[in-house]
Enzyme design. Sequence first.
Site, PDB file in Angstrom:
ATOM      1  N   SER A 199      -0.184  17.776   5.873  1.00  0.00           N
ATOM      2  CA  SER A 199      -0.212  16.800   4.791  1.00  0.00           C
ATOM      3  C   SER A 199       0.899  17.157   3.817  1.00  0.00           C
ATOM      4  CB  SER A 199      -1.600  16.777   4.133  1.00  0.00           C
ATOM      5  OG  SER A 199      -1.686  15.718   3.199  1.00  0.00           O
ATOM      6  N   HIS A 219      -0.396  13.089   7.116  1.00  0.00           N
ATOM      7  CA  HIS A 219      -0.945  12.040   6.258  1.00  0.00           C
ATOM      8  C   HIS A 219       0.182  11.174   5.710  1.00  0.00           C
ATOM      9  CE1 HIS A 219      -4.712  14.708   5.482  1.00  0.00           C
ATOM     10  NE2 HIS A 219      -4.784  14.054   6.621  1.00  0.00           N
ATOM     11  N   ASP A 243      -8.925  18.025   5.468  1.00  0.00           N
ATOM     12  CA  ASP A 243      -8.825  17.440   6.802  1.00  0.00           C
ATOM     13  C   ASP A 243      -8.253  18.482   7.765  1.00  0.00           C
ATOM     14  OD1 ASP A 243      -8.885  15.524   8.818  1.00  0.00           O
ATOM     15  OD2 ASP A 243      -7.007  14.574   8.203  1.00  0.00           O
TER      16      ASP A 243
END
Length: 189
Positions: free
Chosen positions: A14, A40, A133
């Site tokens: 991310s 992401h 995540d």
Amino acid sequence: MSTLPRKAVVIGASAGGVEALSAVLPHLPPDHCPVLVVIHLPSNRHSVLADLFRDKCLMKVVEAEDKAPIDAGTIYFAPPDYHLMVETDFTVALSNEAPVWFSRPSIDVLFETAADAYGPGLTGVILTGANEDGAEGLRAVMAQGGRGLIQSPETAYARLMPETALSLCPAAEVCPLEDLAAELLVEAA
């Protein structure tokens, strides 16, 4: 007919992920096992990740397409606003199901589906990121006998993702960013 690869690598990142991936992906040889990547992304924009990495990498680089076979020598990037999943017949599936950890694509979704398909032939890699995540997904990879690699939080732009993964997966290997490509090459041998 080509033989489907029984090994694969899944990578999740991310915040700071483009830089981290730039330290890993260009070092993989053109015949490396397939690599599937979730980073992401904003859902309302076209992704330039495949274009950006195509010029840097020895492997073929594509944005994943639904129902495409997963081939060795190829890096697959999840498209914006779709979960990237691996079917048990080693093909790509894209889904617009609900976000996980506020993200679509979700690292957990990729890792969990790839773990079901590849079992012990899978290596999961968690890189820098500012949410949680990927931790559950990495646990799923390791529960199926796969290998877990986590970027050392000290070398991460954002520490939360690798720290969370490490807390859920204490048996995973922790590597400085600059050593991750070499670890993936050892795995491919």
